[in-house]
Design an enzyme around this catalytic site. Structure first.
Site, PDB file in Angstrom:
ATOM      1  N   HIS A 205       0.826  -1.212   0.000  1.00  0.00           N
ATOM      2  CA  HIS A 205       0.000   0.000   0.000  1.00  0.00           C
ATOM      3  C   HIS A 205       0.854   1.253   0.000  1.00  0.00           C
ATOM      4  O   HIS A 205       0.496   2.266  -0.577  1.00  0.00           O
ATOM      5  CB  HIS A 205      -0.959  -0.016   1.183  1.00  0.00           C
ATOM      6  CG  HIS A 205      -2.036  -1.021   0.994  1.00  0.00           C
ATOM      7  ND1 HIS A 205      -2.100  -2.179   1.713  1.00  0.00           N
ATOM      8  CD2 HIS A 205      -3.039  -1.075   0.099  1.00  0.00           C
ATOM      9  CE1 HIS A 205      -3.115  -2.887   1.283  1.00  0.00           C
ATOM     10  NE2 HIS A 205      -3.696  -2.259   0.303  1.00  0.00           N
ATOM     11  N   ARG A 312      -9.726   5.293  -3.065  1.00  0.00           N
ATOM     12  CA  ARG A 312      -9.364   4.593  -1.823  1.00  0.00           C
ATOM     13  C   ARG A 312      -9.659   5.550  -0.671  1.00  0.00           C
ATOM     14  O   ARG A 312      -8.884   6.475  -0.418  1.00  0.00           O
ATOM     15  CB  ARG A 312      -7.879   4.228  -1.843  1.00  0.00           C
ATOM     16  CG  ARG A 312      -7.517   3.103  -2.817  1.00  0.00           C
ATOM     17  CD  ARG A 312      -6.023   2.807  -2.735  1.00  0.00           C
ATOM     18  NE  ARG A 312      -5.661   1.536  -3.315  1.00  0.00           N
ATOM     19  CZ  ARG A 312      -5.128   1.401  -4.536  1.00  0.00           C
ATOM     20  NH1 ARG A 312      -4.917   2.452  -5.295  1.00  0.00           N
ATOM     21  NH2 ARG A 312      -4.794   0.206  -4.980  1.00  0.00           N
ATOM     22  N   ARG A 348     -14.693   3.475  -2.834  1.00  0.00           N
ATOM     23  CA  ARG A 348     -14.557   2.190  -2.149  1.00  0.00           C
ATOM     24  C   ARG A 348     -14.711   2.431  -0.649  1.00  0.00           C
ATOM     25  O   ARG A 348     -14.080   3.331  -0.094  1.00  0.00           O
ATOM     26  CB  ARG A 348     -13.191   1.573  -2.422  1.00  0.00           C
ATOM     27  CG  ARG A 348     -13.064   0.241  -1.689  1.00  0.00           C
ATOM     28  CD  ARG A 348     -11.778  -0.440  -1.976  1.00  0.00           C
ATOM     29  NE  ARG A 348     -10.654   0.269  -1.365  1.00  0.00           N
ATOM     30  CZ  ARG A 348      -9.396  -0.089  -1.560  1.00  0.00           C
ATOM     31  NH1 ARG A 348      -9.102  -1.095  -2.343  1.00  0.00           N
ATOM     32  NH2 ARG A 348      -8.420   0.569  -0.974  1.00  0.00           N
ATOM     33  N   ASN A 475      -3.923  -6.692  -6.750  1.00  0.00           N
ATOM     34  CA  ASN A 475      -2.868  -6.664  -5.720  1.00  0.00           C
ATOM     35  C   ASN A 475      -3.173  -7.696  -4.642  1.00  0.00           C
ATOM     36  O   ASN A 475      -2.342  -8.524  -4.288  1.00  0.00           O
ATOM     37  CB  ASN A 475      -2.759  -5.286  -5.070  1.00  0.00           C
ATOM     38  CG  ASN A 475      -2.612  -4.178  -6.090  1.00  0.00           C
ATOM     39  OD1 ASN A 475      -2.190  -4.421  -7.198  1.00  0.00           O
ATOM     40  ND2 ASN A 475      -2.980  -2.964  -5.723  1.00  0.00           N
ATOM     41  N   ASP A 476      -4.390  -7.627  -4.109  1.00  0.00           N
ATOM     42  CA  ASP A 476      -4.755  -8.589  -3.072  1.00  0.00           C
ATOM     43  C   ASP A 476      -5.063  -9.956  -3.668  1.00  0.00           C
ATOM     44  O   ASP A 476      -4.720 -10.981  -3.086  1.00  0.00           O
ATOM     45  CB  ASP A 476      -5.955  -8.083  -2.270  1.00  0.00           C
ATOM     46  CG  ASP A 476      -5.516  -7.096  -1.204  1.00  0.00           C
ATOM     47  OD1 ASP A 476      -4.499  -7.369  -0.543  1.00  0.00           O
ATOM     48  OD2 ASP A 476      -6.161  -6.047  -1.062  1.00  0.00           O
ATOM     49  N   ARG A 486       2.160  -9.257  -0.496  1.00  0.00           N
ATOM     50  CA  ARG A 486       2.411  -8.173  -1.451  1.00  0.00           C
ATOM     51  C   ARG A 486       3.372  -7.131  -0.885  1.00  0.00           C
ATOM     52  O   ARG A 486       3.939  -6.341  -1.618  1.00  0.00           O
ATOM     53  CB  ARG A 486       1.095  -7.500  -1.844  1.00  0.00           C
ATOM     54  CG  ARG A 486       0.394  -6.838  -0.677  1.00  0.00           C
ATOM     55  CD  ARG A 486      -1.009  -6.384  -1.004  1.00  0.00           C
ATOM     56  NE  ARG A 486      -1.068  -5.037  -1.527  1.00  0.00           N
ATOM     57  CZ  ARG A 486      -2.196  -4.368  -1.743  1.00  0.00           C
ATOM     58  NH1 ARG A 486      -3.361  -4.938  -1.501  1.00  0.00           N
ATOM     59  NH2 ARG A 486      -2.183  -3.155  -2.218  1.00  0.00           N
TER      60      ARG A 486
HETATM   61  C1  PEP Z   1      -6.103  -4.389  -4.935  1.00  0.00           C
HETATM   62  O1  PEP Z   1      -6.049  -5.137  -3.950  1.00  0.00           O
HETATM   63  O2  PEP Z   1      -5.716  -4.718  -6.080  1.00  0.00           O
HETATM   64  C2  PEP Z   1      -6.649  -3.015  -4.815  1.00  0.00           C
HETATM   65  C3  PEP Z   1      -6.873  -2.277  -5.871  1.00  0.00           C
HETATM   66  O3  PEP Z   1      -6.856  -2.532  -3.563  1.00  0.00           O
HETATM   67  P1  PEP Z   1      -5.690  -2.080  -2.553  1.00  0.00           P
HETATM   68  O4  PEP Z   1      -4.401  -2.033  -3.330  1.00  0.00           O
HETATM   69  O5  PEP Z   1      -6.097  -0.752  -2.009  1.00  0.00           O
HETATM   70  O6  PEP Z   1      -5.729  -3.166  -1.531  1.00  0.00           O
HETATM   71 MG    MG Z   2      -7.109  -4.600  -2.144  1.00  0.00          MG
END
Ligand code: PEP
Ligand code: MG
Length: 588
Positions: A205, A312, A348, A475-476, A486
């Site tokens: 993040h 976000r 979100r 990402n998650d 990550r």
């Molecule tokens: C993700 O997880 O890809 C996403 C867009 O949310 P964040 O990076 O804020 O967890």
């Molecule tokens: Mg995410």
């Protein structure tokens, strides 16, 4: 005559996170000095002071739990060294001699919690050092442990932000062992020539926030901090991940000419702003922007993005002592919605927990530290546990809907029931506001879900029957599919969104959305990698959301593509044995 010896150039490598090249003197960001206030309290204030202490203890336990969870990414010898240390800290925060001494100083001595912690820790550390025996090193270590846990408690009691970057000279290269997302939120664009950290992965993040700042940034660069002194001249290359300390005149010339090239390319790309994102054979792609901090708005306006695909909302909650109330949130959303002039804004819901550490929300976290916070109460799970937080945010979004189109998106969904429960809350808040005659949009905003757990991707057909839209968080999704963090540079080997296992989930999700005729976007960091764009189009994606600066680059890539080639690439990638083979296919 004495000639000064030019220090030797030294090169280091890390993960390239924020593109561009920066030149400047190194400034190492260290934690600010702790100021401890000693105050006497009245007997009636004792329960409140004990409560403050308990909250600081629970925050400290949570932080240490997270630290412990991260150890798994370190080499084995570091793990063996650090794990007992963290256990010793956690033990001291339990029913220990230290804690009972601190409480006694508050209850009987009527000292404030800060004074009690600092005085008791000093007394105990002094007593340990005063013991006789040959193991002097052992005594010193135990005294240091007591002092260290006291420092953590004090910082949590004072709710001090970890850092403060106001006094760093503009144009410096900021270097730190680690930056948290809330630290990154304190940095202004153009404040620094670049940012380097020793810890952290490219899709963490913190990386997401640094990218939003548009600054050259390299994370996970081991060894730089030990080699640099305050003011050491440095070059940071956010495209290659290279850092040069004490650069030679030739390296400086090369960096300056790269900066000039980048400026020229950015100007050329800006001309694409008004052109459509369309392949040569007329397949249209919708490009949207991710927004992590409000100062990105002007950049988004210039980028040619159509609306915000991922706002976000965590930034509103960071670096503040109290949570933003409904009016404050309404005002912030309304400003963003108004600035987007009729383009949709996808907000979100607060996605907090795991590596997104927000001080003001710590009191809401589960009392005992979760051993695996990434698998615990985070995202929508946590909001559903705290309906007041959820209702406040939903009310603010509904009110901002009066200013322009908004969509509501749920983070970390793994069950249809989570969507249903949120919808029931949304309906309740809508009715309440309507009853009070509060201005809102004419229609309830669409309620969509992020697909970022394997459970959500595997049940995409069922979710698609109830959700208004999907947005894939690669990402998650990558982290949970590959079971690889990550946020760790060392996790980088397994953490790869191009692994066919992840691509299959993207494909299934896009297919389910298309069957149910709902829109599906991709808003993870993968959306910004233009080399991957043909693959994403081939997998069935027609909406991509990314940080504003990436929009022109991705648009340029799309305008050079033939869609028929994209389908062939996707079919081959889905059948590939691993990410390395996919990369080769994409010429990466
Ligand atoms: C993700 O997880 O890809 C996403 C867009 O949310 P964040 O990076 O804020 O967890
Ligand atoms: Mg995410």
């Amino acid at each position: 005559m004495q000639s000064r010896v030019q220090p030797l150039e030294q090169r280091f490598h890390g993960q390239a996170v924020g593109p561009g090249v920066g030149i400047g003197p190194v400034h190492e960001a260290v934690e600010p000095e702790l100021v401890v206030t000693h105050k006497r309290i009245a007997a009636a204030e004792v329960p409140a002071e004990i409560k403050r202490l308990d909250e600081a203890v629970s925050r400290s336990r949570h932080q240490l739990g997270k630290l412990k969870a991260r150890l798994t990414g370190l080499p084995e010898h570091s793990q063996t060294e650090l794990e007992p240390l963290i256990d010793a800290y956690l033990h001291m925060l339990g029913p220990s001699r230290l804690m009972s001494g601190i409480k006694r100083r508050i209850k009987d001595g009527l000292g404030n919690a800060e004074a009690a912690v600092s005085d008791e820790a000093e007394a105990q550390a002094g007593a340990i050092l005063g013991l006789t025996g040959s193991d002097h090193a052992g005594r010193q270590r135990r005294a240091d442990e007591v002092r260290e846990i006291a420092r953590r408690l004090l910082r949590n009691l004072a709710q001090q932000p970890f850092r403060n970057f106001r006094d760093v000279a503009p144009g410096s290269v900021l270097a730190a062992q680690e930056l948290r997302p809330s630290d990154a939120a304190l940095i202004r664009p153009n404040q620094f020539a670049g940012i380097i950290t020793a810890d952290g992965g490219a899709d963490s993040h913190t990386a997401v926030m640094l990218r939003a700042l548009g600054l050259p940034a390299v994370l996970g660069a081991a060894g730089v901090l030990a080699a640099a002194r305050p003011g050491t001249p440095a070059i940071i290359d956010g495209d290659t991940g290279e850092i040069i300390l004490n650069p030679s005149p030739a390296s400086l010339d090369a960096a300056r000419s790269k900066i000039a090239d980048i400026t020229r390319t950015r100007r050329r790309l800006a001309r694409l702003q008004r052109l459509p994102a369309e392949t040569r054979d007329h397949v249209t792609v919708e490009l949207q922007a991710n927004l992590e901090l409000p100062f990105e708005l002007p950049l988004i306006a210039q980028s040619g993005a159509h609306g915000i695909g991922l706002l976000r909302s965590e930034f509103m909650f960071m670096n503040r002592e109290k949570l933003p109330d409904e009016d404050t949130q309404t005002q912030i959303y309304t400003e963003i919605v108004t600035a987007m002039e009729g383009e949709p804004v996808t907000i979100r819901l607060l996605d907090w927990g795991s590596d997104k550490d927000i001080e003001a929300l710590n009191a809401y976290l589960p009392g005992a530290a979760e051993p695996n916070p990434a698998l615990g109460l985070r995202g929508i799970r946590l909001l559903l546990h705290h309906p007041a937080l959820l209702e406040t945010q939903l009310a603010a979004i509904l009110r901002a809907g009066a200013a322009g189109p908004v969509r509501i998106m749920l983070p970390m969904v793994s069950l249809c029931a989570e969507l249903r429960e949120t919808r029931a809350t949304l309906d309740r808040v809508w009715r309440r506001l309507k009853h009070r005659g509060v201005p809102m949009a004419a229609q309830k905003p669409p309620l969509g879900v992020m697909i970022e757990t394997p459970a959500a991707a595997l049940c995409a057909p069922q979710l698609a029957a109830e959700a208004a839209f999907f947005s894939i968080g690669t990402n998650d999704l990558t982290m949970y599919t590959m079971a690889s963090d990550r946020g760790l540079p060392a996790g980088g080997k397994l953490y790869d969104p191009l692994e066919p296992a992840v691509l299959r989930l993207l494909h299934m999700t896009a297919q389910a959305a298309s069957d149910a005729r709902i829109p599906v976007a991709l808003c993870g960091e993968l959306a910004a990698r233009e080399r991957v764009t043909p693959l994403l189009l081939g997998l069935g994606l027609r909406q991509l959301s990314m940080h504003g600066a990436a929009v022109p680059r991705v648009k340029k890539a799309i305008r050079a593509l033939h869609f028929t080639e994209c389908t062939a690439i996707a079919a081959a990638a889905l059948a590939a044995p691993d990410a390395a083979a996919v990369r080769e296919m994409l010429g990466m």
